[in-house]
Design a protein around this motif. Sequence first.
Motif, PDB file in Angstrom:
ATOM      1  N   ILE A 156       0.855  -1.187   0.000  1.00  0.00           N
ATOM      2  CA  ILE A 156       0.000   0.000   0.000  1.00  0.00           C
ATOM      3  C   ILE A 156       0.892   1.238   0.000  1.00  0.00           C
ATOM      4  O   ILE A 156       2.099   1.159   0.256  1.00  0.00           O
ATOM      5  N   SER A 157       0.298   2.359  -0.291  1.00  0.00           N
ATOM      6  CA  SER A 157       1.003   3.639  -0.217  1.00  0.00           C
ATOM      7  C   SER A 157       0.791   4.262   1.156  1.00  0.00           C
ATOM      8  O   SER A 157      -0.282   4.111   1.750  1.00  0.00           O
ATOM      9  N   GLY A 158       1.808   4.932   1.644  1.00  0.00           N
ATOM     10  CA  GLY A 158       1.672   5.560   2.947  1.00  0.00           C
ATOM     11  C   GLY A 158       2.958   6.189   3.414  1.00  0.00           C
ATOM     12  O   GLY A 158       4.016   6.052   2.781  1.00  0.00           O
ATOM     13  N   GLN A 159       2.858   6.874   4.540  1.00  0.00           N
ATOM     14  CA  GLN A 159       4.007   7.555   5.125  1.00  0.00           C
ATOM     15  C   GLN A 159       4.696   6.655   6.132  1.00  0.00           C
ATOM     16  O   GLN A 159       4.043   5.997   6.955  1.00  0.00           O
ATOM     17  N   VAL A 160       6.020   6.598   6.065  1.00  0.00           N
ATOM     18  CA  VAL A 160       6.803   5.765   6.978  1.00  0.00           C
ATOM     19  C   VAL A 160       6.813   6.422   8.355  1.00  0.00           C
ATOM     20  O   VAL A 160       7.143   7.602   8.489  1.00  0.00           O
ATOM     21  N   VAL A 161       6.456   5.625   9.380  1.00  0.00           N
ATOM     22  CA  VAL A 161       6.463   6.147  10.745  1.00  0.00           C
ATOM     23  C   VAL A 161       7.511   5.466  11.617  1.00  0.00           C
ATOM     24  O   VAL A 161       7.822   5.959  12.704  1.00  0.00           O
ATOM     25  N   ALA A 162       8.078   4.326  11.153  1.00  0.00           N
ATOM     26  CA  ALA A 162       9.094   3.641  11.957  1.00  0.00           C
ATOM     27  C   ALA A 162       9.922   2.730  11.057  1.00  0.00           C
ATOM     28  O   ALA A 162       9.402   2.134  10.115  1.00  0.00           O
ATOM     29  N   THR A 163      11.231   2.642  11.372  1.00  0.00           N
ATOM     30  CA  THR A 163      12.153   1.717  10.679  1.00  0.00           C
ATOM     31  C   THR A 163      12.972   1.003  11.754  1.00  0.00           C
ATOM     32  O   THR A 163      14.075   1.435  12.088  1.00  0.00           O
ATOM     33  N   VAL A 173       9.500  -7.167  11.766  1.00  0.00           N
ATOM     34  CA  VAL A 173       9.049  -5.888  11.226  1.00  0.00           C
ATOM     35  C   VAL A 173      10.236  -5.114  10.673  1.00  0.00           C
ATOM     36  O   VAL A 173      11.226  -4.878  11.375  1.00  0.00           O
ATOM     37  N   ILE A 174      10.135  -4.736   9.404  1.00  0.00           N
ATOM     38  CA  ILE A 174      11.181  -3.939   8.758  1.00  0.00           C
ATOM     39  C   ILE A 174      10.825  -2.456   8.795  1.00  0.00           C
ATOM     40  O   ILE A 174      11.682  -1.602   9.009  1.00  0.00           O
ATOM     41  N   ALA A 175       9.540  -2.147   8.589  1.00  0.00           N
ATOM     42  CA  ALA A 175       9.087  -0.752   8.595  1.00  0.00           C
ATOM     43  C   ALA A 175       7.597  -0.721   8.910  1.00  0.00           C
ATOM     44  O   ALA A 175       6.878  -1.715   8.715  1.00  0.00           O
ATOM     45  N   VAL A 234       2.208  -2.696   8.083  1.00  0.00           N
ATOM     46  CA  VAL A 234       3.395  -3.236   8.750  1.00  0.00           C
ATOM     47  C   VAL A 234       4.125  -4.107   7.735  1.00  0.00           C
ATOM     48  O   VAL A 234       3.595  -5.114   7.267  1.00  0.00           O
ATOM     49  N   ILE A 235       5.350  -3.732   7.369  1.00  0.00           N
ATOM     50  CA  ILE A 235       6.141  -4.438   6.351  1.00  0.00           C
ATOM     51  C   ILE A 235       7.098  -5.379   7.068  1.00  0.00           C
ATOM     52  O   ILE A 235       7.891  -4.953   7.911  1.00  0.00           O
ATOM     53  N   ARG A 236       7.004  -6.676   6.725  1.00  0.00           N
ATOM     54  CA  ARG A 236       7.771  -7.706   7.426  1.00  0.00           C
ATOM     55  C   ARG A 236       8.743  -8.419   6.491  1.00  0.00           C
ATOM     56  O   ARG A 236       8.574  -8.395   5.271  1.00  0.00           O
ATOM     57  N   ALA A 237       9.738  -9.057   7.093  1.00  0.00           N
ATOM     58  CA  ALA A 237      10.732  -9.814   6.316  1.00  0.00           C
ATOM     59  C   ALA A 237      10.091 -11.082   5.767  1.00  0.00           C
ATOM     60  O   ALA A 237       9.419 -11.807   6.503  1.00  0.00           O
ATOM     61  N   ILE A 263      11.202   0.463  -3.188  1.00  0.00           N
ATOM     62  CA  ILE A 263      11.847  -0.578  -2.387  1.00  0.00           C
ATOM     63  C   ILE A 263      11.967  -0.083  -0.947  1.00  0.00           C
ATOM     64  O   ILE A 263      12.483   0.997  -0.696  1.00  0.00           O
ATOM     65  N   VAL A 264      11.478  -0.907  -0.032  1.00  0.00           N
ATOM     66  CA  VAL A 264      11.596  -0.581   1.381  1.00  0.00           C
ATOM     67  C   VAL A 264      12.924  -1.093   1.936  1.00  0.00           C
ATOM     68  O   VAL A 264      13.619  -0.395   2.671  1.00  0.00           O
ATOM     69  N   ALA A 265      13.290  -2.316   1.583  1.00  0.00           N
ATOM     70  CA  ALA A 265      14.551  -2.905   2.048  1.00  0.00           C
ATOM     71  C   ALA A 265      14.892  -4.095   1.166  1.00  0.00           C
ATOM     72  O   ALA A 265      14.014  -4.666   0.509  1.00  0.00           O
TER      73      ALA A 265
END
Length: 451
Positions: free
Chosen positions: A97-104, A117-119, A265-268, A290-292
Amino acid sequence: MSFSFFSRQPHLPVLIGCVLIISLLGAACGGRSEPRVNAAGDDANGNTRRGAGGDGVAEAPPVTVTTATAVAREVPSYIQSSGSLIADETSDVASQISGQVVATPVGVGAFVRQGTVIARLNDKDARLRLRQAQSGVQQAIAGVRQAEARLGLRPNGKFDASTIPEVRVVSANYDQAVAELRLAEANERRYRELVETGDVSLVVYDQYRTQRDTARARAASARQQLDVAINTARQSNQAIQSAEAAVESARSQVAIAQKAVADAVIRAPYAGYISNRPIAVGEYVTPAGIVATVLRTNPIKLQLQVPEAEIPFINNGMGISLEVEAYRDKKFAGQVTAVNPAIDPVSRAATVEAALENGDNALRSGMFATARIVRQGGNKAVFVSRSAVLGDQNTQSYRVFVIKDGIAKLRVVQIGQDEGEMIQILSGVEADEVVATSNLEQLYEGARVKQ
């Protein structure tokens, strides 16, 4: 006197010449000395003086050495090639999804397990849509209960038209009309027989015949009313089914909203190492970014370029050993996992892949490696003791002294693999030859030795 004087004059030059010759011979004898000879048999001018039959006056003493015999052994045959290590899996993780990153929570180099959790993205909108969808489910369920109440059904009750109150009333009226019809038909038959015997007048029979016809009309009307009531009940049941479908649709909306919340929540995708994380808190990401990047390095994969002539001898499951520059004194073992069926037309080589255990992450993706694949069968190889090989740091070469008839013969050799206290000689020494194993620094070509 004059005779005697002139008679002596011819002897004077002779005497002078003799004196000069004697003086020259004395100078020559006094200036000659023997050159010094070192322990190796070389004089001060670098000339070698050996043996009593040579030009020297002294002979170098023999060098005391220990010896050993070069042995031939059966060694495995190898296919040697070079290649690069790559990750077993490389995943450029992206957001759905599209959105603003709040944590890495993790950075480059971190080890992550599957599901870590990656981001995190801002999920406020997704949670609001989830609540809205959950409210829609409750509303749809209420519609189902209302439709069931119209038919007098209990929640999740099974539909039966005969149990519907309206249908039961109409059905009772129909049964009454049928009963009245049967009575009217019986009276009509009885009075018709009486008319035929002359016991009753025709006027009386007409009355009962009319009652029969009227009963028939009532029964037909009651039947129509029953059919209408049943159809109405069935239509009401369809409304229940429509309401239930609305519930399922609302629940689907809830599932979609829940997925949107989870996708924030983007996970490995698997266990591995983070090799790249190009995002930061506050950035706006889309599914195209690309997030990671996650690398699975255990097992790690080795890609080799093997000449086409060696490809027929390589099969899946064959053992392989490799060395890398970072660990010069360590060898790593693995197995061949794939052989590319196509040959590169430019290099005339095929790609061979192997898998190696890498639990400690000692091997890194991108490392250059030299590998050997064990072939079936073997070859004969010559081995000598390690102490028989003398290395020359200046020329980066190796020497061995072969002893024949008490004389040292210098051989420049090429060495191969180590096997304990023995080292393989690729060229320069033959099997069963005797080599010196001590005092190599004192030996030279042609030196006499004793054991």
